[in-house]
Design a protein around this motif. Structure first.
Motif, PDB file in Angstrom:
ATOM      1  N   LYS A  42      15.533  20.415  -6.133  1.00 18.90           N
ATOM      2  CA  LYS A  42      15.022  21.801  -5.976  1.00 18.90           C
ATOM      3  C   LYS A  42      13.667  21.828  -5.241  1.00 18.90           C
ATOM      4  N   ASP A  43      12.922  20.723  -5.265  1.00 16.64           N
ATOM      5  CA  ASP A  43      11.608  20.695  -4.609  1.00 16.64           C
ATOM      6  C   ASP A  43      11.626  19.953  -3.266  1.00 16.64           C
ATOM      7  N   GLU A  44      12.835  19.605  -2.829  1.00 11.06           N
ATOM      8  CA  GLU A  44      12.959  18.797  -1.615  1.00 11.06           C
ATOM      9  C   GLU A  44      12.265  19.456  -0.411  1.00 11.06           C
ATOM     10  N   LYS A  45      12.521  20.758  -0.245  1.00  8.31           N
ATOM     11  CA  LYS A  45      11.986  21.430   0.942  1.00  8.31           C
ATOM     12  C   LYS A  45      10.451  21.431   0.922  1.00  8.31           C
ATOM     13  N   THR A  46       9.884  21.756  -0.245  1.00 11.70           N
ATOM     14  CA  THR A  46       8.418  21.773  -0.367  1.00 11.70           C
ATOM     15  C   THR A  46       7.842  20.391  -0.060  1.00 11.70           C
ATOM     16  N   ILE A  47       8.493  19.355  -0.578  1.00 15.91           N
ATOM     17  CA  ILE A  47       7.986  17.992  -0.364  1.00 15.91           C
ATOM     18  C   ILE A  47       8.046  17.635   1.125  1.00 15.91           C
ATOM     19  N   VAL A  48       9.177  17.974   1.753  1.00 13.20           N
ATOM     20  CA  VAL A  48       9.309  17.649   3.186  1.00 13.20           C
ATOM     21  C   VAL A  48       8.277  18.443   4.009  1.00 13.20           C
ATOM     22  N   ASP A  49       7.997  19.690   3.591  1.00  7.95           N
ATOM     23  CA  ASP A  49       6.969  20.478   4.296  1.00  7.95           C
ATOM     24  C   ASP A  49       5.597  19.808   4.181  1.00  7.95           C
ATOM     25  N   HIS A  50       5.294  19.277   2.999  1.00  7.45           N
ATOM     26  CA  HIS A  50       3.995  18.628   2.807  1.00  7.45           C
ATOM     27  C   HIS A  50       3.922  17.240   3.442  1.00  7.45           C
ATOM     28  N   PHE A  51       5.068  16.543   3.465  1.00  3.98           N
ATOM     29  CA  PHE A  51       5.081  15.155   3.973  1.00  3.98           C
ATOM     30  C   PHE A  51       6.206  15.019   5.002  1.00  3.98           C
ATOM     31  N   PRO A  52       5.993  15.570   6.223  1.00  2.00           N
ATOM     32  CA  PRO A  52       7.096  15.596   7.211  1.00  2.00           C
ATOM     33  C   PRO A  52       7.607  14.194   7.552  1.00  2.00           C
ATOM     34  N   GLU A  53       6.773  13.177   7.372  1.00  2.00           N
ATOM     35  CA  GLU A  53       7.174  11.808   7.740  1.00  2.00           C
ATOM     36  C   GLU A  53       7.957  11.112   6.637  1.00  2.00           C
ATOM     37  N   ILE A  54       8.249  11.831   5.566  1.00  8.57           N
ATOM     38  CA  ILE A  54       8.894  11.179   4.408  1.00  8.57           C
ATOM     39  C   ILE A  54      10.318  10.714   4.733  1.00  8.57           C
ATOM     40  N   ASP A  55      10.687   9.587   4.183  1.00 12.31           N
ATOM     41  CA  ASP A  55      12.054   9.089   4.328  1.00 12.31           C
ATOM     42  C   ASP A  55      12.764   9.408   3.009  1.00 12.31           C
ATOM     43  N   PRO A  89       0.798  -1.237   0.000  1.00 12.40           N
ATOM     44  CA  PRO A  89       0.000   0.000   0.000  1.00 12.40           C
ATOM     45  C   PRO A  89       0.828   1.285   0.000  1.00 12.40           C
ATOM     46  N   ASN A  90       2.146   1.170   0.197  1.00 12.12           N
ATOM     47  CA  ASN A  90       2.964   2.378   0.357  1.00 12.12           C
ATOM     48  C   ASN A  90       3.299   3.018  -0.989  1.00 12.12           C
ATOM     49  N   LEU A  91       3.468   4.340  -0.960  1.00 12.55           N
ATOM     50  CA  LEU A  91       3.878   5.030  -2.184  1.00 12.55           C
ATOM     51  C   LEU A  91       5.306   5.526  -2.047  1.00 12.55           C
ATOM     52  N   LYS A  92       5.982   5.603  -3.193  1.00 10.52           N
ATOM     53  CA  LYS A  92       7.312   6.197  -3.248  1.00 10.52           C
ATOM     54  C   LYS A  92       7.207   7.417  -4.130  1.00 10.52           C
ATOM     55  N   LEU A  93       7.679   8.551  -3.646  1.00  7.92           N
ATOM     56  CA  LEU A  93       7.604   9.780  -4.437  1.00  7.92           C
ATOM     57  C   LEU A  93       8.879   9.980  -5.237  1.00  7.92           C
ATOM     58  N   LEU A  94       8.702  10.561  -6.419  1.00 10.40           N
ATOM     59  CA  LEU A  94       9.843  10.890  -7.281  1.00 10.40           C
ATOM     60  C   LEU A  94       9.827  12.403  -7.471  1.00 10.40           C
TER      61      LEU A  94
END
Ligand code: PMV
Length: 337
Positions: free
Chosen positions: A319-332, A310-315
């Motif tokens: 340059k968008d790392e900060k925005t992604i981490v802000d939206h998904f703080p639990e991201i590895d 069921p898990n997703l992996k984001l690609l």
């Protein structure tokens, strides 16, 4: 001896012909990265040797993977396995699968092994732990016995443990050629000569629960009963061409959209199997909508892929790392290069 075992053993003998069969050191060691397919392997033309109907392409996960040591277990009539610091009962499915694989390498007969593995991703949650696990086991065995064989040949051995393990022998982008040979001697992976330091993968673990149905059973069910499976090989050919060209041009939007479409197509296929195979959980769908929203409404080039879980992996790109981490703080966060 089962016919399945004999078929696998014949391949092992061909690959290890004239290689050392007694250990050359006290301990063999290896690390192999996990890998995530951007174009999936889904369907086996031979489920004993794990030969695929299609080629596939992956990105390895840098320092996320399996670190394995192999030694002899001299006083015992069985293997022993320690996974992430815990000794496993040899009665678990996992131990039995590993021990059955090790049967292929017990020469001279009567060798039993102590295997210690540290896996830095959740085991069996569709996060490719069997891929890095079998690859690291094969490379550690090669180190232990001092085999002088190419990585392509080790990729064949790893593939017989778990198909996607064929791709975990290398870092970066890797293509596994499906091959034509009945014994699969031409079905191995090779690295793609493209470095993309800005490329990022984000692991979003929604649940660490083991998967409901294993990938082999799910693949076989799809091949046997989905009315759409016959279209999968030509779709994959097309996706592979697009992905390779996107990699050469470093065109992230094409790469991301093809990878996402490939994963959705694979899941659509398995949902049309009888009985249906559905790995999505409600959280999986909610996350997909969140990602599409980010892309369409906020113009952030972020895509996802999904494997047998069921898990997703984001690609996405650095340059968008900060925005992604802000939206998904639990991201590895994974930096593959
Ligand atoms: O190698 P297996 O049997 O765990 O199968 C892997 C299947 C997928 O992860 C869904 C696709 C892939 O290419 O890795």
């Amino acid at each position: 001896m089962s016919t399945h075992f004999i078929r696998k053993k014949q391949i092992v003998e061909k690959i290890l012909f004239e290689q050392n069969r007694v250990p050359v050191k006290a301990q063999g060691k290896a690390f192999c990265p996990s890998n995530i397919a951007l174009c999936k392997y889904w369907g086996k033309r031979d489920s004993v040797l794990n030969l695929p109907w299609t080629s596939s392409l992956s990105i390895s996960l840098g320092d996320k993977g399996a670190k394995t040591t192999v030694a002899l277990n001299p006083n015992s009539q069985s293997d022993e396995i320690r996974l992430n610091g815990q000794w496993l009962s040899m009665e678990t499915d996992f131990s039995k699968r590993l021990s059955a694989y090790l049967d292929l390498f017990r020469e001279p007969s009567g060798l039993y092994f102590t295997i210690k593995t540290e896996v830095s991703i959740p085991v069996a949650a569709g996060l490719a732990s069997s891929a890095c696990g079998f690859a690291a086991l094969v490379v550690a065995l090669a180190d232990f016995f001092g085999w002088c064989v190419s990585k392509e040949k080790l990729s064949i051995l790893a593939r017989m443990g778990s198909g996607s393990a064929a791709r975990s022998l290398w870092h970066g982008f890797v293509k596994w050629e499906k091959g034509e040979d009945e014994e699969g001697l031409d079905s191995f992976a090779k690295p793609i000569d493209v470095a993309w330091p800005e490329f990022r993968v984000g692991l979003l673990v929604l649940t660490k629960a083991p998967k409901l149905i294993g990938s082999t059973e799910a693949m076989n069910g799809t091949v046997e009963s989905s009315p759409w499976y016959k279209h999968w090989p030509s779709l994959v050919d097309n996706h592979l061409k697009l992905l390779l060209s996107a990699l050469n041009k470093k065109d992230f939007e094409i790469l991301g959209s093809v990878a996402e479409n490939n994963a959705l197509s694979m899941h659509a296929l398995m949902q049309t199997a009888m009985p249906p195979i559905v790995y999505h959980q409600p959280e999986t769908i909610a996350l997909m909508h969140q990602i599409w929203h980010l892309r369409q409404k906020e113009q952030i080039p972020v895509y996802f892929t999904q494997d047998a879980g069921p898990n997703l992996k984001l690609l996405f790109l650095a340059k968008d790392e900060k925005t992604i981490v802000d939206h998904f703080p639990e991201i590895d966060l994974v930096k593959p290069f």
